[in-house]
Design a protein around this motif. Structure first.
Motif, mmCIF file in Angstrom:
data_model
loop_
_atom_site.group_PDB
_atom_site.id
_atom_site.type_symbol
_atom_site.label_atom_id
_atom_site.label_comp_id
_atom_site.label_asym_id
_atom_site.label_seq_id
_atom_site.Cartn_x
_atom_site.Cartn_y
_atom_site.Cartn_z
ATOM 1 N N THR B 10 0.852 -1.187 0.000
ATOM 2 C CA THR B 10 0.000 0.000 0.000
ATOM 3 C C THR B 10 0.883 1.231 0.000
ATOM 4 O O THR B 10 1.886 1.281 0.710
ATOM 5 C CB THR B 10 -0.923 0.028 1.235
ATOM 6 O OG1 THR B 10 -1.706 -1.162 1.273
ATOM 7 C CG2 THR B 10 -1.859 1.228 1.192
ATOM 8 N N LEU B 11 0.503 2.209 -0.801
ATOM 9 C CA LEU B 11 1.252 3.459 -0.922
ATOM 10 C C LEU B 11 0.272 4.613 -0.689
ATOM 11 O O LEU B 11 -0.723 4.731 -1.411
ATOM 12 C CB LEU B 11 1.873 3.558 -2.320
ATOM 13 C CG LEU B 11 2.816 4.723 -2.607
ATOM 14 C CD1 LEU B 11 4.025 4.667 -1.680
ATOM 15 C CD2 LEU B 11 3.252 4.686 -4.063
ATOM 16 N N SER B 12 0.543 5.407 0.318
ATOM 17 C CA SER B 12 -0.317 6.555 0.629
ATOM 18 C C SER B 12 0.319 7.815 0.061
ATOM 19 O O SER B 12 1.435 8.172 0.436
ATOM 20 C CB SER B 12 -0.495 6.686 2.141
ATOM 21 O OG SER B 12 -1.129 5.551 2.673
ATOM 22 N N VAL B 13 -0.395 8.466 -0.820
ATOM 23 C CA VAL B 13 0.143 9.616 -1.543
ATOM 24 C C VAL B 13 -0.902 10.730 -1.597
ATOM 25 O O VAL B 13 -2.099 10.445 -1.734
ATOM 26 C CB VAL B 13 0.544 9.216 -2.980
ATOM 27 C CG1 VAL B 13 1.222 10.376 -3.692
ATOM 28 C CG2 VAL B 13 1.449 7.999 -2.971
ATOM 29 N N SER B 14 -0.444 11.957 -1.513
ATOM 30 C CA SER B 14 -1.354 13.096 -1.653
ATOM 31 C C SER B 14 -1.541 13.436 -3.127
ATOM 32 O O SER B 14 -0.601 13.255 -3.927
ATOM 33 C CB SER B 14 -0.799 14.316 -0.916
ATOM 34 O OG SER B 14 -0.660 14.058 0.456
ATOM 35 N N PRO B 15 -2.720 13.905 -3.511
ATOM 36 C CA PRO B 15 -2.918 14.340 -4.897
ATOM 37 C C PRO B 15 -1.865 15.358 -5.302
ATOM 38 O O PRO B 15 -1.491 16.247 -4.526
ATOM 39 C CB PRO B 15 -4.313 14.963 -4.861
ATOM 40 C CG PRO B 15 -5.007 14.262 -3.740
ATOM 41 C CD PRO B 15 -3.943 14.030 -2.701
ATOM 42 N N GLY B 16 -1.358 15.197 -6.523
ATOM 43 C CA GLY B 16 -0.323 16.084 -7.030
ATOM 44 C C GLY B 16 1.088 15.592 -6.764
ATOM 45 O O GLY B 16 2.044 16.082 -7.373
ATOM 46 N N GLU B 17 1.235 14.650 -5.860
ATOM 47 C CA GLU B 17 2.555 14.113 -5.551
ATOM 48 C C GLU B 17 2.938 12.990 -6.521
ATOM 49 O O GLU B 17 2.110 12.454 -7.254
ATOM 50 C CB GLU B 17 2.610 13.598 -4.109
ATOM 51 C CG GLU B 17 2.579 14.696 -3.066
ATOM 52 C CD GLU B 17 2.811 14.144 -1.661
ATOM 53 O OE1 GLU B 17 3.146 14.961 -0.774
ATOM 54 O OE2 GLU B 17 2.651 12.933 -1.452
ATOM 55 N N ARG B 18 4.201 12.617 -6.472
ATOM 56 C CA ARG B 18 4.717 11.526 -7.299
ATOM 57 C C ARG B 18 4.559 10.206 -6.562
ATOM 58 O O ARG B 18 4.752 10.136 -5.345
ATOM 59 C CB ARG B 18 6.191 11.769 -7.602
ATOM 60 C CG ARG B 18 6.902 10.630 -8.325
ATOM 61 C CD ARG B 18 8.379 10.915 -8.430
ATOM 62 N NE ARG B 18 8.613 12.067 -9.305
ATOM 63 C CZ ARG B 18 9.019 11.974 -10.560
ATOM 64 N NH1 ARG B 18 9.230 10.781 -11.102
ATOM 65 N NH2 ARG B 18 9.215 13.053 -11.269
ATOM 66 N N ALA B 19 4.223 9.171 -7.316
ATOM 67 C CA ALA B 19 4.135 7.824 -6.762
ATOM 68 C C ALA B 19 5.099 6.912 -7.514
ATOM 69 O O ALA B 19 5.162 6.947 -8.747
ATOM 70 C CB ALA B 19 2.711 7.282 -6.880
ATOM 71 N N THR B 20 5.843 6.131 -6.750
ATOM 72 C CA THR B 20 6.803 5.197 -7.350
ATOM 73 C C THR B 20 6.501 3.798 -6.860
ATOM 74 O O THR B 20 6.559 3.520 -5.655
ATOM 75 C CB THR B 20 8.247 5.592 -6.983
ATOM 76 O OG1 THR B 20 8.499 6.930 -7.433
ATOM 77 C CG2 THR B 20 9.232 4.651 -7.652
ATOM 78 N N LEU B 21 6.159 2.915 -7.787
ATOM 79 C CA LEU B 21 5.786 1.536 -7.478
ATOM 80 C C LEU B 21 6.867 0.611 -8.028
ATOM 81 O O LEU B 21 7.379 0.827 -9.128
ATOM 82 C CB LEU B 21 4.448 1.182 -8.113
ATOM 83 C CG LEU B 21 3.168 1.809 -7.551
ATOM 84 C CD1 LEU B 21 3.116 3.318 -7.766
ATOM 85 C CD2 LEU B 21 1.942 1.142 -8.189
ATOM 86 N N SER B 22 7.161 -0.433 -7.266
ATOM 87 C CA SER B 22 8.217 -1.359 -7.664
ATOM 88 C C SER B 22 7.674 -2.749 -7.947
ATOM 89 O O SER B 22 6.701 -3.190 -7.330
ATOM 90 C CB SER B 22 9.283 -1.441 -6.572
ATOM 91 O OG SER B 22 9.934 -0.213 -6.422
ATOM 92 N N CYS B 23 8.352 -3.426 -8.860
ATOM 93 C CA CYS B 23 8.019 -4.802 -9.220
ATOM 94 C C CYS B 23 9.340 -5.539 -9.443
ATOM 95 O O CYS B 23 10.194 -5.068 -10.203
ATOM 96 C CB CYS B 23 7.164 -4.825 -10.477
ATOM 97 S SG CYS B 23 6.771 -6.472 -11.129
ATOM 98 N N ARG B 24 9.492 -6.647 -8.759
ATOM 99 C CA ARG B 24 10.720 -7.429 -8.870
ATOM 100 C C ARG B 24 10.392 -8.835 -9.333
ATOM 101 O O ARG B 24 9.468 -9.466 -8.818
ATOM 102 C CB ARG B 24 11.441 -7.483 -7.532
ATOM 103 C CG ARG B 24 12.667 -8.378 -7.496
ATOM 104 C CD ARG B 24 13.371 -8.301 -6.152
ATOM 105 N NE ARG B 24 13.962 -6.972 -5.945
ATOM 106 C CZ ARG B 24 14.619 -6.642 -4.845
ATOM 107 N NH1 ARG B 24 14.731 -7.500 -3.849
ATOM 108 N NH2 ARG B 24 15.127 -5.438 -4.733
ATOM 109 N N ALA B 25 11.164 -9.329 -10.298
ATOM 110 C CA ALA B 25 10.982 -10.689 -10.809
ATOM 111 C C ALA B 25 12.022 -11.616 -10.191
ATOM 112 O O ALA B 25 13.164 -11.207 -9.957
ATOM 113 C CB ALA B 25 11.116 -10.705 -12.325
#
Lengths: 119, 108
Positions: B10-25
């Protein structure tokens, strides 16, 4: 614009066979493309079930392979999924989708249909 | 089977901010990776394929990067409609396609 729509019973008894159909509009299945099924247990992630290419090329998730059959019906412009010997673990929203032209990601998807396995 | 691990859950972010999501294989999938967005009660829709190519109609604020075993989805400035669950999917290992467990992006 291609649209897909799943149909089938919402309730299946344990040990029975789940059968779903995906109707395709806006595109003729006989013209090509690969077509897939993906499922999502309630509140959980996505699981690829299998992919079919007309007329009889099928590719299944190794974990489900022994229970899955997929087929294409060009006369009705639809494809189908059969899953045998179902248990409660097969309860999920089942999605049909079209595979991309040259690779194995999916777009578009149907809206999904919830199938519950219960006596 | 190639295991896909997404973080954070879960990633909590404010509107207008940047979100960075990770995926590892668990092993290399080259650039054979797609990202999907799923909103409540809706089917997933593809955002990115080939690790970094935006699908048709996807806004430029969505970008994907990475190759091999490490991938990132970045949303440069979160809009209200971007709060959703995001999944990665590898398609390098055929026929054994696998998805990550998802990252929920919620309003902070």
């Amino acid at each position: 614009q291609v649209q897909l729509q799943e149909s089938g019973p919402g309730l299946v008894k344990p040990s029975e066979t789940l059968t779903l159909t995906c109707g395709v509009s806006g595109y003729s299945i006989s013209s090509g493309y690969f077509w897939g099924w993906i499922r999502q247990p309630p509140g959980k992630g996505l699981e690829w079930i299998g992919t079919v290419y007309h007329p009889d090329n099928t590719y299944y998730n190794p974990s489900l392979k022994s229970r899955v059959t997929m087929s294409v019906d060009t006369s009705r412009n639809q494809f189908s999924l059969q899953l045998t010997s179902v248990t409660a673990a097969d309860t999920a929203v089942y999605y049909c989708a079209r595979r991309a032209t040259t690779n194995n990601w999916f777009d578009p998807w149907g809206q999904g249909t919830l199938v519950t396995v219960s006596s | 089977e190639i295991l896909m691990t997404q973080s954070p859950a879960t990633l909590s972010v404010s509107p207008g901010e940047r979100a960075t999501l990770s995926c590892r294989a668990s092993q290399s999938v080259s650039s054979n990776l797609a990202w999907y967005q799923q909103k409540p009660g809706q089917a997933p829709r593809v955002l990115i394929y080939g690790a970094s190519t935006r699908a048709t109609g996807i806004p430029a604020r969505f970008s994907g990067s990475g190759s091999g075993t490490e991938f990132t989805l970045t949303i440069s400035s979160l809009q209200s409609e971007d709060f959703a669950v995001y999944y990665c999917q590898q398609y390098n290992n055929w026929p054994a396609l696998t998805f990550g467990g998802g990252t929920k992006v919620e309003i902070k």
